[in-house]
Write an enzyme that holds these catalytic residues in place. Structure first.
Site, PDB file in Angstrom:
ATOM      1  N   LYS A  78       0.856  -1.197   0.000  1.00 17.44           N
ATOM      2  CA  LYS A  78       0.000   0.000   0.000  1.00 17.44           C
ATOM      3  C   LYS A  78       0.888   1.242   0.000  1.00 17.44           C
ATOM      4  CE  LYS A  78      -3.973   1.730   2.720  1.00 17.44           C
ATOM      5  NZ  LYS A  78      -4.814   1.452   3.910  1.00 17.44           N
ATOM      6  N   SER A 153      -9.742   1.145   2.716  1.00 18.23           N
ATOM      7  CA  SER A 153      -8.920   2.000   1.905  1.00 18.23           C
ATOM      8  C   SER A 153      -7.802   1.269   1.149  1.00 18.23           C
ATOM      9  CB  SER A 153      -8.294   3.075   2.790  1.00 18.23           C
ATOM     10  OG  SER A 153      -7.441   2.494   3.748  1.00 18.23           O
ATOM     11  N   SER A 177      -9.987  -1.401   6.930  1.00 17.20           N
ATOM     12  CA  SER A 177      -9.434  -1.132   5.598  1.00 17.20           C
ATOM     13  C   SER A 177      -8.724  -2.290   4.917  1.00 17.20           C
ATOM     14  CB  SER A 177      -8.473   0.049   5.653  1.00 17.20           C
ATOM     15  OG  SER A 177      -9.203   1.228   5.451  1.00 17.20           O
TER      16      SER A 177
END
Ligand code: GLN
Length: 471
Positions: A78, A153, A177
């Protein structure tokens, strides 16, 4: 041809060890898929240029016999995880050109293991969102249905694994997330116990909640990653020393609590039906299912949306247009601050900074922030209390199915509700794992979530592996 669809860490390891394929061939197979699919899906923001140096190091480990399970395994990370010399933007314009000056602890661990980090993935800006639509670099699409969101996310990491653009990936959780995108993309996602995995070198959102969390196609892959990353780290003041990592739950634990009272509104019919079927299957394989009460859990989202913005407003104050990141011109210092922050942050980040600053302000601190902290304590107490009588807690991972792109964007509260079942684990710090539990007629993925007591990840892996055989 390597069968990427059915590849696992163990299979890949065996394949490389036996010389069926090299690490370079494995990575190339993923790069080929990235070339085909990333344009449409936008899972990766960047594929790194130093992959061949990384694969060479991995190959050497296989040659000199020092290879371990993660050696040569292709990872996606990420965009909020620092990897020295590489951009980490948290999908924000304000950090567009920010190059990490050091390795986060999780990257150090992956490097030591000889893993190959392919690239950085799209996310909601500063991890604020549940659909990967607040990124400054465009939306990510769900590989299972590109008209739908991949969740968020950490949506880019989830999409990368689901589309065979990486074998496994790292995301981060503040409140769901990783579990939510895992559910939306048909993957396994683990939110470890708070303090198990180091936060050093992660671009912070809510420090008291953030936790690096792995994605995989099965429980065993996630377990292998967790075991590599879960170590005490003196660089993270909230990292828990090894001798304190004791779990009260014994292995072969079979008692599952279900907080039915949390299901009152908003759970889609097909999600509910699938969850009930999953419980039935667990029952038939010897698990005992009991009703439990978590009376304060209905307030967990309300508490989260006070505590998180408060921490966000503090964390994001360092992005001022002076020290690093996006900087706008201005007549004086105040104007530089205002323009840099006003133009550098997206709408959701600005909304949360404002909210957080408000709840921390003199006069409102007690009414909001302090109250939320007290409720959080209650929620934690109740969850820990529940684990006195049950070994696991089960709920659907998300109350709804993956929704269409563009949906819910003008209704932030509807978006926040995606995390209704995630929040208790983040607020109380216990581990929780999302596991695929079937598909709808339209081929959309369904997911069940288990929670266990602090440092009882092994219990999650145990039930998860069992569930994989009966679902
Ligand atoms: N969807 C939640 C939010 O928008 C969770 C974010 C996260 O876990 N990083 O805050």
């Amino acid at each position: 041809m390597i069968d990427l669809k059915n590849l696992t860490i163990e299979k890949a390891h065996e394949g490389m060890k036996k010389g069926e394929f090299t690490c370079t061939e494995l990575v190339d197979a993923y790069l080929k898929v990235i070339k085909e699919k990333n344009k449409e899906l936008n899972a990766y923001l960047e594929v790194y240029k130093d992959i061949s140096e990384q694969t060479e190091k991995a190959q050497k480990k296989f040659q000199d016999g020092s290879a371990t399970l993660l050696t040569g395994i292709p990872f996606a990370i990420k965009d909020n995880i620092l990897f020295e010399g590489h951009i980490a933007s948290a999908s924000s314009k304000i950090l567009e050109n920010y190059k990490a000056t050091y390795d986060s602890t999780v990257i150090k661990k992956l490097k030591e293991a000889g893993a190959v980090i392919i690239g950085r993935t799209n996310m909601d800006e500063f991890a604020m969102g549940s659909s990967t639509q607040t990124s400054a670099y465009g939306v990510t699409r769900n590989p299972l249905d590109p008209a739908r969101v991949p969740g968020g996310s950490s949506g880019g990491s989830a999409a990368a694994v689901a589309a065979d653009m990486a074998l496994v990936a790292l995301g981060t959780e503040t409140c769901g997330s990783v579990r939510e995108p895992a559910a939306f993309c048909g993957l396994v996602g683990l939110k470890p116990t708070y303090g198990a995995v180091s936060r050093h070198g992660i671009i912070a959102m809510g420090n008291s909640l953030d936790q690096v969390s792995p994605f995989g196609k099965n429980v065993s892959d996630v377990e292998i990653i967790f075991n590599t990353l879960s170590k005490y780290d003196p660089e993270d003041s909230t990292s828990v020393p090894e001798d304190l990592r004791v779990s009260k739950t014994k292995t072969n634990s079979k008692k599952i609590g279900v907080p039915w009272h949390l299901f009152e509104n908003g759970v889609e019919e097909v999600v509910m039906q699938n969850f009930k079927e999953s419980l039935e299957k667990l029952k038939n394989s010897g698990y005992e299912i009991v009703d439990i009460k978590l009376p304060h859990s209905p307030y967990s989202l309300a508490a989260y949306y006070i505590i998180m913005p408060a921490e966000v407003s503090t964390n994001l104050s360092r992005f001022d247009g002076i020290r690093y990141g996006y900087s706008a011109e201005g007549k004086n210092l105040l104007e530089v601050y205002k323009k840099s922050r006003g133009q550098g942050f997206g709408k959701e980040a600005r909304r949360r900074i404002l909210l957080g600053t408000y709840v921390l302000s003199h006069g409102y601190y007690d009414a909001y922030y302090n109250k939320a902290i007290k409720i959080r304590e209650k929620i934690k107490e109740e969850v820990m209390q529940a684990f006195q009588s049950v070994d696991l807690i089960a709920t659907p991972t998300v109350p709804i199915l993956p929704f269409k792109l563009g949906e819910k964007m003008d209704d932030p509260v509807a978006m926040y509700l995606c995390d209704i079942f995630s929040a208790p684990a983040n607020l109380s710090g216990v581990p929780s794992m999302a596991i695929p539990s079937g598909k709808t007629k339209e081929n959309l993925p369904l997911s069940i979530q288990f929670m266990a007591s602090h440092f009882a990840e092994n219990i999650l892996f145990e039930v998860g592996k069992k569930f994989e055989t009966i679902r």
